[in-house]
Scaffold this motif. Structure first.
Motif, PDB file in Angstrom:
ATOM      1  N   GLY A  57       0.835  -1.193   0.000  1.00 39.57           N
ATOM      2  CA  GLY A  57       0.000   0.000   0.000  1.00 39.57           C
ATOM      3  C   GLY A  57       0.864   1.235   0.000  1.00 39.57           C
ATOM      4  N   ALA A  58       0.387   2.307  -0.629  1.00 38.61           N
ATOM      5  CA  ALA A  58       1.200   3.524  -0.702  1.00 38.61           C
ATOM      6  C   ALA A  58       0.314   4.751  -0.799  1.00 38.61           C
ATOM      7  CB  ALA A  58       2.125   3.466  -1.918  1.00 38.61           C
ATOM      8  N   PHE A  59       0.902   5.896  -0.434  1.00 43.63           N
ATOM      9  CA  PHE A  59       0.270   7.180  -0.716  1.00 43.63           C
ATOM     10  C   PHE A  59       1.363   8.151  -1.130  1.00 43.63           C
ATOM     11  CE2 PHE A  59       1.016   7.025   3.857  1.00 43.63           C
ATOM     12  CZ  PHE A  59       1.476   8.295   4.212  1.00 43.63           C
ATOM     13  N   ILE A  60       0.951   9.181  -1.865  1.00 43.85           N
ATOM     14  CA  ILE A  60       1.896  10.181  -2.355  1.00 43.85           C
ATOM     15  C   ILE A  60       1.687  11.470  -1.566  1.00 43.85           C
ATOM     16  CG2 ILE A  60       0.367  11.067  -4.198  1.00 43.85           C
ATOM     17  CD1 ILE A  60       2.876  11.236  -5.994  1.00 43.85           C
ATOM     18  N   ASN A  73       8.247   9.126 -11.318  1.00 44.19           N
ATOM     19  CA  ASN A  73       9.176   8.565 -10.323  1.00 44.19           C
ATOM     20  C   ASN A  73       9.131   9.322  -8.996  1.00 44.19           C
ATOM     21  OD1 ASN A  73      10.222   6.583 -12.103  1.00 44.19           O
ATOM     22  ND2 ASN A  73      11.438   8.185 -13.109  1.00 44.19           N
ATOM     23  N   HIS A  74       8.104  10.164  -8.823  1.00 44.14           N
ATOM     24  CA  HIS A  74       8.010  10.918  -7.561  1.00 44.14           C
ATOM     25  C   HIS A  74       7.938   9.932  -6.394  1.00 44.14           C
ATOM     26  CE1 HIS A  74       6.468  13.499  -4.365  1.00 44.14           C
ATOM     27  NE2 HIS A  74       6.788  14.531  -5.112  1.00 44.14           N
ATOM     28  N   PRO A  75       8.737  10.152  -5.344  1.00 46.58           N
ATOM     29  CA  PRO A  75       8.753   9.207  -4.220  1.00 46.58           C
ATOM     30  C   PRO A  75       7.372   9.034  -3.585  1.00 46.58           C
ATOM     31  CG  PRO A  75      10.372  10.943  -3.894  1.00 46.58           C
ATOM     32  CD  PRO A  75       9.638  11.282  -5.127  1.00 46.58           C
ATOM     33  N   LEU A  76       7.121   7.825  -3.105  1.00 44.38           N
ATOM     34  CA  LEU A  76       5.871   7.504  -2.403  1.00 44.38           C
ATOM     35  C   LEU A  76       6.180   7.194  -0.951  1.00 44.38           C
ATOM     36  CD1 LEU A  76       4.314   5.032  -5.030  1.00 44.38           C
ATOM     37  CD2 LEU A  76       3.880   7.483  -4.820  1.00 44.38           C
ATOM     38  N   VAL A  77       5.141   7.158  -0.134  1.00 41.72           N
ATOM     39  CA  VAL A  77       5.281   6.674   1.242  1.00 41.72           C
ATOM     40  C   VAL A  77       4.811   5.219   1.220  1.00 41.72           C
ATOM     41  CG1 VAL A  77       4.639   7.016   3.654  1.00 41.72           C
ATOM     42  CG2 VAL A  77       4.844   8.989   2.128  1.00 41.72           C
ATOM     43  N   THR A  78       5.768   4.308   1.327  1.00 42.53           N
ATOM     44  CA  THR A  78       5.455   2.873   1.189  1.00 42.53           C
ATOM     45  C   THR A  78       5.980   2.131   2.403  1.00 42.53           C
ATOM     46  OG1 THR A  78       7.546   2.482   0.063  1.00 42.53           O
ATOM     47  CG2 THR A  78       5.662   2.960  -1.334  1.00 42.53           C
ATOM     48  N   GLY A  79       5.156   1.395   3.045  1.00 44.52           N
ATOM     49  CA  GLY A  79       5.594   0.627   4.218  1.00 44.52           C
ATOM     50  C   GLY A  79       4.573  -0.445   4.550  1.00 44.52           C
ATOM     51  N   HIS A  80       3.322  -0.184   4.182  1.00 47.63           N
ATOM     52  CA  HIS A  80       2.257  -1.166   4.437  1.00 47.63           C
ATOM     53  C   HIS A  80       2.379  -2.326   3.456  1.00 47.63           C
ATOM     54  CE1 HIS A  80      -0.048   1.039   7.443  1.00 47.63           C
ATOM     55  NE2 HIS A  80       0.108   2.145   6.730  1.00 47.63           N
ATOM     56  N   ARG A 118      14.224   9.322  -2.497  1.00 47.33           N
ATOM     57  CA  ARG A 118      13.755   7.928  -2.482  1.00 47.33           C
ATOM     58  C   ARG A 118      12.400   7.825  -1.788  1.00 47.33           C
ATOM     59  NH1 ARG A 118      19.016   7.695  -0.850  1.00 47.33           N
ATOM     60  NH2 ARG A 118      18.388   7.559   1.333  1.00 47.33           N
ATOM     61  N   ASN A 119      11.741   6.667  -1.971  1.00 54.60           N
ATOM     62  CA  ASN A 119      10.497   6.389  -1.236  1.00 54.60           C
ATOM     63  C   ASN A 119      10.748   6.474   0.264  1.00 54.60           C
ATOM     64  OD1 ASN A 119       9.155   5.905  -3.590  1.00 54.60           O
ATOM     65  ND2 ASN A 119       8.992   3.703  -3.339  1.00 54.60           N
TER      66      ASN A 119
END
Length: 431
Positions: A57-60, A73-80, A118-119
């Motif tokens: 899962g991610a959000f920008i 290629n804009h970084p995302l917030v990814t951790g889920h 980076r993400n």
């Protein structure tokens, strides 16, 4: 002949207008997941949008000023590890955002003021307590670091994000799926809607339902026959409620008053394209010089379109009647004060000179150290391997080395962050 009396209201002529094309956010793959949340969260610094993402899962997160086409290629917030279902900015720190996911966890993130290269993959803290997907999160309006989460396990949990601890778990209160949760103005009570068609008003600290069978509504407003989810946004400063239907293409707005008939229809903003979700800017993020009283961030399939609600006024002066003092970014209470039973109204600020967002403030999570607790009373075991390996001086030595290594890592992280910031300035300069 009798004349019809028109109700006087300064909001009778409020009108909505989309921004120009170059002020929209384009090329965003808005999430297609089926969920009743708004998919978008905004504050005076950033707009955050839940997006499609492979393998998790991610959000920008975009700085408000970074309009136009978003780099692929804009970084995302990814951790889920599964789709993100809800996001919410902390009302007391514009660089902190919480996310809830199908993976049963809630994560809290620190977003830098610069655009990272980076993400962002490491949350400040992960909150684990739900057994099913978490679809709702909401920060406490006045207490620092208090966050509410509600999941498909029919459970509402209150967390202290500053320590990573669960403060309260409200179980046995909902017999079915929780649809939505909202706080009152000072955070002493919360209200929930549920699949069982009951509205519950809950005192979370007493863990009691104080009202749920409302006999008769004081006002009933027929909307339409659409079965889309209604996203309500209430502005306490103007007593206006805005209703945005998911899948609908309009925003209806009503003024709420203390006298009958209580709900007064103002107008409808209509457009051609249906909305996939909606963000609502806090009052301190609005342009008071243009008599802007609300700003929405409407999600399309591939873009985010800000919509500005304005009260037409001829004067260029600050309009006191449109902008009473409004909740600012300072919390009125600490988490433990609220938990012990204290209540406090939001700390208000004036918008007369506009609002300038505060620079990045780091969220520090201090987990309680089990080494700080005293050993349990009772006879000590003698000659154990554990004791011989970890005598008091040796233990102190290990802890000291851990502290030194942590400081070194933090220094390196700051250096990396500074270099990324520099690199970002170079890339921005060449755009």
């Amino acid at each position: 002949m009798s004349r019809r009396v028109v109700r006087q209201s300064k909001f009778r002529h409020v009108f909505g207008q989309p921004v120009k094309a170059d002020q929209m956010y384009e090329d965003i793959r808005v999430s297609k997941v089926t969920c009743d949340s708004s998919f978008c969260a905004v504050n005076p610094k950033f707009v955050a949008i839940i997006v499609e993402s492979g393998g998790g899962g991610a959000f920008i997160v975009l700085p408000l000023a970074k309009t136009g086409r978003v780099d692929k290629n804009h970084p995302l917030v990814t951790g889920h590890t599964a789709p993100v279902l809800d996001i919410d900015w902390c009302p007391h720190n514009d660089n902190v955002i919480a996310s809830a996911s199908e993976d049963t966890t809630v994560m809290v993130w620190q977003i830098p003021d610069y655009v990272p290269v980076r993400n962002i993959t490491e949350p400040v803290v992960t909150l684990e307590g739900h057994s099913k997907r978490v679809s709702i999160i909401s920060w406490h309006p006045t207490a620092r670091n208090v966050l509410l989460s509600a999941g498909c396990d029919n459970l509402v949990i209150l967390w202290n994000v500053g320590t990573g601890e669960m403060l309260l778990a409200l179980d046995d209160m909902h017999t079915d799926l929780i649809y939505n949760v909202g706080w009152n103005r000072n955070g002493s009570l919360l209200v929930t809607t549920c699949k069982d068609k009951k509205v519950r008003v809950i005192d979370p600290r007493k863990q009691q339902i104080i009202a749920n069978n409302f006999e008769e509504p004081i006002a009933l407003q027929e909307m339409d026959t659409s079965n889309g989810v209604l996203l309500p946004f209430y502005d306490a400063d103007s007593s206006i409620v805005y209703l945005c239907g998911k899948g609908d293409s309009s925003i209806r707005y009503f003024e709420i008053t203390d006298e009958a008939p209580y709900v007064h229809y103002l107008n409808t903003y209509s457009s051609k394209e249906p909305q996939r979700g909606m963000g609502f800017m806090p009052k301190r993020g609005l342009d008071v010089s243009k008599c802007e009283i609300a700003r929405f961030f409407k999600l399309h399939e591939r873009k985010c379109e800000p919509i500005v609600m304005t009260v037409p006024r001829k004067s260029d002066l600050f309009q006191d009647d449109l902008y009473p003092d409004t909740p600012g970014p300072e919390p009125a209470l600490e988490a433990d004060e609220w938990l012990s039973g204290k209540d406090a109204e939001p700390i208000l600020i004036s918008l007369r000179d506009g609002y300038v967002p505060i620079k990045n403030r780091e969220l520090k999570v201090v987990k309680k150290n089990i080494l700080d607790s005293k050993p349990p009373p009772g006879p000590r075991r003698s000659h154990s391997t554990c004791e011989s390996d970890f005598s008091q001086p040796a233990l102190e030595e290990v802890l000291e080395e851990i502290r030194a290594l942590k400081e070194m890592v933090q220094a390196q992280e700051k250096r990396i962050s500074d270099l990324e910031n520099k690199l970002c300035q170079f890339t921005n300069g060449t755009d």
